[in-house]
Motif scaffolding. Structure first.
Motif, short mmCIF file in Angstrom:
data_model
loop_
_atom_site.label_atom_id
_atom_site.label_comp_id
_atom_site.label_asym_id
_atom_site.label_seq_id
_atom_site.Cartn_x
_atom_site.Cartn_y
_atom_site.Cartn_z
N PHE A 51 4.83 2.54 -5.74
CA PHE A 51 3.60 1.42 -5.24
C PHE A 51 2.35 1.79 -5.91
O PHE A 51 1.36 1.10 -5.55
N PHE A 52 1.93 3.00 -6.58
CA PHE A 52 0.94 3.22 -7.18
C PHE A 52 0.90 3.50 -8.73
O PHE A 52 1.78 4.09 -9.26
N GLU A 116 5.51 -2.76 -9.47
CA GLU A 116 5.98 -3.28 -10.76
C GLU A 116 6.19 -4.92 -10.64
O GLU A 116 5.93 -5.62 -11.45
N ALA A 117 6.76 -5.40 -9.38
CA ALA A 117 6.71 -6.76 -9.18
C ALA A 117 5.70 -7.42 -8.63
O ALA A 117 5.42 -8.64 -9.08
N PRO A 123 0.31 -2.27 -3.11
CA PRO A 123 -0.42 -1.17 -2.31
C PRO A 123 -1.03 -1.68 -1.13
O PRO A 123 -1.28 -0.99 -0.10
N ILE A 124 -1.81 -2.80 -1.58
CA ILE A 124 -2.53 -3.46 -0.34
C ILE A 124 -1.85 -3.87 0.76
O ILE A 124 -2.16 -3.66 1.71
N ALA A 125 -0.64 -4.69 0.24
CA ALA A 125 0.41 -4.96 1.54
C ALA A 125 0.79 -3.87 2.31
O ALA A 125 1.02 -3.78 3.47
N LEU A 126 1.00 -2.75 1.48
CA LEU A 126 1.66 -1.67 2.00
C LEU A 126 0.73 -0.83 3.11
O LEU A 126 0.93 -0.41 4.32
N VAL A 127 -0.77 -0.97 2.78
CA VAL A 127 -1.68 -0.39 3.72
C VAL A 127 -1.65 -1.19 4.87
O VAL A 127 -1.94 -0.77 6.13
N ILE A 128 -1.73 -2.39 4.74
CA ILE A 128 -1.89 -3.37 5.78
C ILE A 128 -0.72 -3.19 6.82
O ILE A 128 -0.91 -3.06 8.09
N PHE A 192 15.50 5.09 -6.27
CA PHE A 192 14.01 4.48 -6.72
C PHE A 192 14.24 3.19 -6.61
O PHE A 192 13.33 2.33 -6.56
N GLU A 193 15.37 2.54 -7.19
CA GLU A 193 15.49 1.19 -7.61
C GLU A 193 15.79 0.21 -6.14
O GLU A 193 15.05 -0.71 -6.04
#
Length: 438
Positions: A51-52, A116-117, A123-128, A192-193
């Motif tokens: 994610f980073f 990657e996608a 990462p913004i969506a992950l934080v939200i 990982f995939e």
């Protein structure tokens, strides 16, 4: 602190079946919450890399733990919101809403596209989503604890409320086992995939089961009595802050050692063993699972013991032992023997488990029914926000900046000493037994 929860405050008799259902319903939500926390923490190295946009594994891990900690920043807000709601509208409905939000946010992480996608949006969506998790989790522990405490007979309250903590540790264990199975059954490339998503997706059906159970529960008898008498406060939050702020601060101090130790012993050490001490990832996963089993065994025993000898004695023993043994146990982990590392991890878990048994009931007994949900939620979540969620990030940063692999032990020791001092000057909250032992 007055004995705000006593035998005189239970207005009606409730059947053993109702007590069992209330305890199950409260505990299952804690299982879901802490399962969500555990899988993120155990998969932090992988999440950091997918994610980073960084090739430095330390930076990726720090970024992942920073997102882990972000969810805890909003937990006091969730505690304020859901605590006030629970003290005005009731525990049962509020707890049903909490489990729905937590599980939905966790499931959404499982379907989230990677960097990657999706690029920077990932990462913004992950934080939200982590913020949604944290906000909703702010209403879980205080509400579940209040719910069971208000159903439990006084002489068994320590044991029954400890089952809420057991549910939380069961969530950690479930998360640990899920990641262990992942590591044993898939290659690193497969994990990982796509493999990392599976534990997050499991939160969906877990949440549905928890919601169905909670929707079948009846409101706690103490809150119903409060509602029937017209004594429900219109602004319980204001009353909590103005009249019960000392108890809120004591709860925060009690939760200090709990949160630091939980998030270091039960989440960080798994990553620490593999990333810092370079043990195989299977060793770290196996160590976490065994430690959690040990904690789960000790928690109800410790809670039951506090019904007999009082909360203070049990809490004092755990904090004192942690202050003395944490550094030697971390040193033992660093020798290089997987057997010694796992053994040291388990011993740390046992010490923590003794504390976890009575701590939630001790917190709940500091408040009257009218402000119990909100008061406990506020104090607990202030502590977990400042000291719990940030613990993995802080100790990872300490190791990186000092080069001392034993640095995490100092954080645990400091937390144990602060909590020990507050426990020492606090009054016993357990109802007095017939023999006068507490």
């Amino acid at each position: 602190m007055k004995h705000a929860l006593s035998s005189e405050t239970t207005p009606t008799r409730v059947s053993p079946k109702m007590i069992r259902m209330a305890t199950l319903g409260a505990s299952v939500g804690s299982t879901v919450e802490f399962y969500d926390i555990a899988i993120y923490a155990y998969l932090a190295p992988i999440i950091g890399r997918i994610f980073f946009a960084t090739t430095d594994p330390v930076v990726a891990l720090l970024s992942s733990f920073a997102v882990f900690g972000a969810a805890f920043v909003v937990r006091p807000l969730g505690g304020l919101f859901f605590g006030s709601l629970g003290d005005r509208l009731g525990r049962q409905k509020t707890l049903a809403a909490v489990i729905l939000l937590i599980s939905a946010a966790t499931f959404a992480i499982g379907v989230l596209p990677t960097y990657e996608a999706l690029g920077i949006a990932a990462p913004i969506a992950l934080v939200i989503l982590r913020l949604v998790q944290g906000f909703s989790a702010g209403g879980e522990v205080g509400g579940a604890t209040a719910f069971v405490a208000e159903y439990a007979p006084p002489h068994r309250r320590g044991f029954l409320v400890s089952l809420v903590e057991l549910g939380a540790m069961g969530g950690f264990l479930l998360g640990s086992v899920a990641v262990l199975i992942l590591n044993l059954s898939l290659t690193q490339q497969q994990i990982f995939e796509w493999g990392w998503r599976v534990p997050f997706l499991i939160a969906g059906p877990l949440g549905i089961v928890g919601l169905l159970i909670r929707n079948r529960l009846e409101e706690s008898p103490e809150f119903m009595a409060l509602k029937t008498s017209g004594s429900v406060l219109k602004q319980p939050l204001r009353t909590t802050i103005t009249l019960h702020w000392r108890s809120v601060l004591v709860v925060a101090a009690f939760a200090l050692f709990q949160n630091v130790a939980v998030y270091i012993v039960l989440t960080f050490i798994s990553t620490y063993l593999s990333s810092t001490l370079k043990f195989d990832i299977q060793v770290s996963s196996f160590s976490s699972a065994l430690t959690l089993v040990a904690v789960c065994v000790v928690v109800p025993l410790s809670g039951a013991l506090s019904d007999k000898v009082g909360r203070k004695r049990v809490l004092t023993w755990s904090c004192g032992t942690a202050a003395i043994l944490t550094y030697p146990l971390f040193a033992l982990m660093s020798i290089g023997s997987s057997l010694l590392a796992v053994t040291a991890h388990i011993v740390l878990g046992l010490i923590l488990g003794v504390f976890l048994g009575p701590v939630l009931v001790a917190m709940s007994e500091m408040f009257s029914t009218a402000v119990r949900y909100g008061g406990m939620s506020l104090g607990y979540n202030l502590s977990v926000s400042i000291f719990g969620g940030t613990a993995p990030f802080i100790v990872t940063l300490l190791i990186a900046t000092t080069g001392n692999n034993l640095a995490p032990s100092f954080y645990v020791i400091a937390a144990s000493l602060v909590t020990l001092a507050v426990v020492a000057v606090s009054k016993e909250t357990a109802p007095r037994m017939p023999n006068g032992t507490s």
